[in-house]
Design an enzyme around this catalytic site. Structure first.
Site, PDB file in Angstrom:
ATOM      1  N   SER A   1       0.718  -1.240   0.118  1.00 59.22           N
ATOM      2  CA  SER A   1       0.006   0.164  -0.027  1.00 59.22           C
ATOM      3  C   SER A   1       0.908   1.292   0.000  1.00 59.22           C
ATOM      4  CB  SER A   1      -1.002   0.119   1.206  1.00 59.22           C
ATOM      5  OG  SER A   1      -0.149  -0.088   2.609  1.00 59.22           O
TER       6      SER A   1
ATOM      7  N   ASP B   1       8.256  -3.302  -5.728  1.00 56.66           N
ATOM      8  CA  ASP B   1       6.723  -2.906  -5.561  1.00 56.66           C
ATOM      9  C   ASP B   1       6.355  -1.909  -6.537  1.00 56.66           C
ATOM     10  OD1 ASP B   1       7.055  -4.745  -3.349  1.00 56.66           O
ATOM     11  OD2 ASP B   1       7.122  -3.074  -1.750  1.00 56.66           O
TER      12      ASP B   1
END
Length: 471
Positions: free
Chosen positions: A159, A204
């Site tokens: 996130s 990521d």
């Protein structure tokens, strides 16, 4: 009108991104009300509609954990859960950041003073802005931002990185940086995230920009090179959350393991007669020695002691000065270093990732073999890298008994989520059994868990603009 024209150009010029004309291009179950709510909140706060909307997805890493910062390939997929940012320009000379969730504080700062002085939720927005502003050394008259996040926080689904990526994309548009590709903006975001103290390797950010619908990606580094991977048609993936949160930037557990790897590859280099000062990662080491994955496994087992190393022992082996040592270990606070166990995980995980990818290239890859590789990854992360916890071990074992081919922790570890590869078509029954065995005893209803802490996921598209006419 200027921004409208600029956005059309940006579809080719900024990171090779496209503007999604419909939510169906992005989501299997579109939620138009979410986007309308963001528009309404932006207009209520700033008196005008946002000029544009961007999104950046979270990710699950199927295999290849804790190896990206060692320079080795990973095999993640972007997920539909994402960060959405509505943005517009202003003449305030400020970067104004709000969250669609009223539980998060607003934040504003003068554009020319942007910096990360403490780690709060909005720090990741600041980091993304800095990644672009520092690159082109220019600022703008002001930016208004509202963030809406659907990637579970502190769950190992990236996130925080998705927020950095979405912010960087907004900043690239606002600052008119049109020379970026998807690869270069991903690399910028990986560096930018270090403003909040995380020394990651770039996986990521790469998958957030390079995600492809219905495909995983094998991502190689230095240089960044994505290869779409077709997964077996007979499998599906389910994410399950331990409900134990671990924020990657809130301590040094993650950075300590980075330091173990930085030192380990240098110690092996010194022992095999290489100039350790030019070896920064295990990837550098295997390139210098032209080692295969198995040869790296052998090298770790031969040249690294199983007992932890002290600082004094490392300094003696490398013959380096104290300031060189401090530069190598970065933000770590280790007083001893588990070079053998960390190095053995990295070497065997590289071997597993390579094997998984190669089997996916065959016509009918055996899901049981792929699942075993996923299970072995978890055991290595538990026993050699020490990043699992009791709840992750319990949850992954429940998933295996519920019929998963393989299940393992995903992300940095220390809590967060597991990813399970299961037979396609068994999603409903699988999730019901996992709920009964893990979540129900905690007093949670199925509705509280379903879609939030326990959900099936599809490989999704990467970061993009979203046409306001699409909702």
């Amino acid at each position: 009108n200027e921004y409208k024209s600029y956005l059309r150009f940006s579809m080719m010029g900024i990171a090779d991104l496209y503007e999604a004309k419909s939510l169906e291009e992005i989501y299997s179950s579109p939620d138009a009300s979410r986007f309308r709510n963001i528009l309404e909140k932006f207009k209520a706060k700033h008196g005008v509609e946002p000029e544009f909307i961007v999104r950046a997805p979270g990710r699950v890493n199927i295999i290849g954990e804790h190896v990206d910062y060692c320079g080795f390939p990973v095999l993640p997929m972007a997920i539909e859960q994402d960060i959405v940012i509505a943005a517009g320009s202003s003449n305030t000379r400020e970067l104004r950041i709000s969250n669609a969730d009223s539980g998060y504080d607003d934040f504003s700062i003068r554009i020319n003073d942007v910096g990360v002085r403490e780690v709060k939720w909005y720090s990741y927005v600041l980091a993304g802005f800095l990644g672009i502003a520092e690159r082109i050394n220019t600022y703008c008259s002001g930016i208004n931002i509202i963030v809406d996040g659907r990637v579970p926080m502190s769950a190992g689904l990236s996130s925080s990185s998705a927020l950095v990526c979405a912010s960087a994309l907004v900043s690239a548009i606002m600052l008119k940086d049109t020379s970026l590709t998807r690869e270069t903006i991903a690399e910028l975001c990986a560096k930018a995230e270090r403003h909040v103290g995380t020394q990651g390797g770039g996986m990521d950010q790469a998958i957030s920009f390079l995600g492809v619908r219905d495909r995983a990606q094998l991502i190689n580094f230095n240089p960044l090179r994505p290869t779409p991977v077709k997964l077996p048609a007979t499998v599906a993936f389910v994410v399950s959350n331990t409900l134990v949160n671990k924020w990657k930037a809130d301590g040094t557990d993650f950075n300590n393991r980075v330091a173990d790897c930085r030192l380990g590859c240098r110690v092996v280099a010194a022992k095999v007669g290489l100039d350790w000062k030019i070896i920064k990662t295990y990837s550098d080491l295997i390139k210098s020695k032209t080692w295969t994955p198995q040869e790296l496994v052998n090298g770790v087992e031969t040249y690294l002691d199983k007992k932890p190393y002290t600082k004094k022992e490392v300094l003696t082996i490398l013959g380096c000065a104290d300031d060189e040592y401090k530069e190598i270990i970065g933000k770590s606070n280790n007083i001893e270093f588990n070079l053998y166990r960390r190095g053995l995980h990295v070497a065997t995980e590289w071997l597993r990732t390579t094997s998984f990818y190669e089997r996916c290239l065959t016509d009918n890859p055996d899901a049981n073999i792929l699942g075993n590789l996923i299970n072995e990854s978890h055991y290595s992360l538990r026993d050699l890298y020490d990043v699992s916890i009791d709840e992750l071990d319990e949850l992954t074992e429940i998933c295996r008994k519920a019929g998963a081919f393989g299940s393992r922790l995903v992300g940095a570890g220390f809590g967060g989520c597991a990813i399970s590869m299961i037979p396609k078509g068994s999603e409903t029954g699988f999730m019901k059994e996992v709920y009964d065995k893990y979540y129900k005893p905690k007093g949670l209803s199925f509705d509280e868990v379903s879609g939030k802490s326990l959900f099936a996921t599809n490989a999704a598209t990467g970061a993009c603009l979203v046409d306001k006419a699409s909702f």
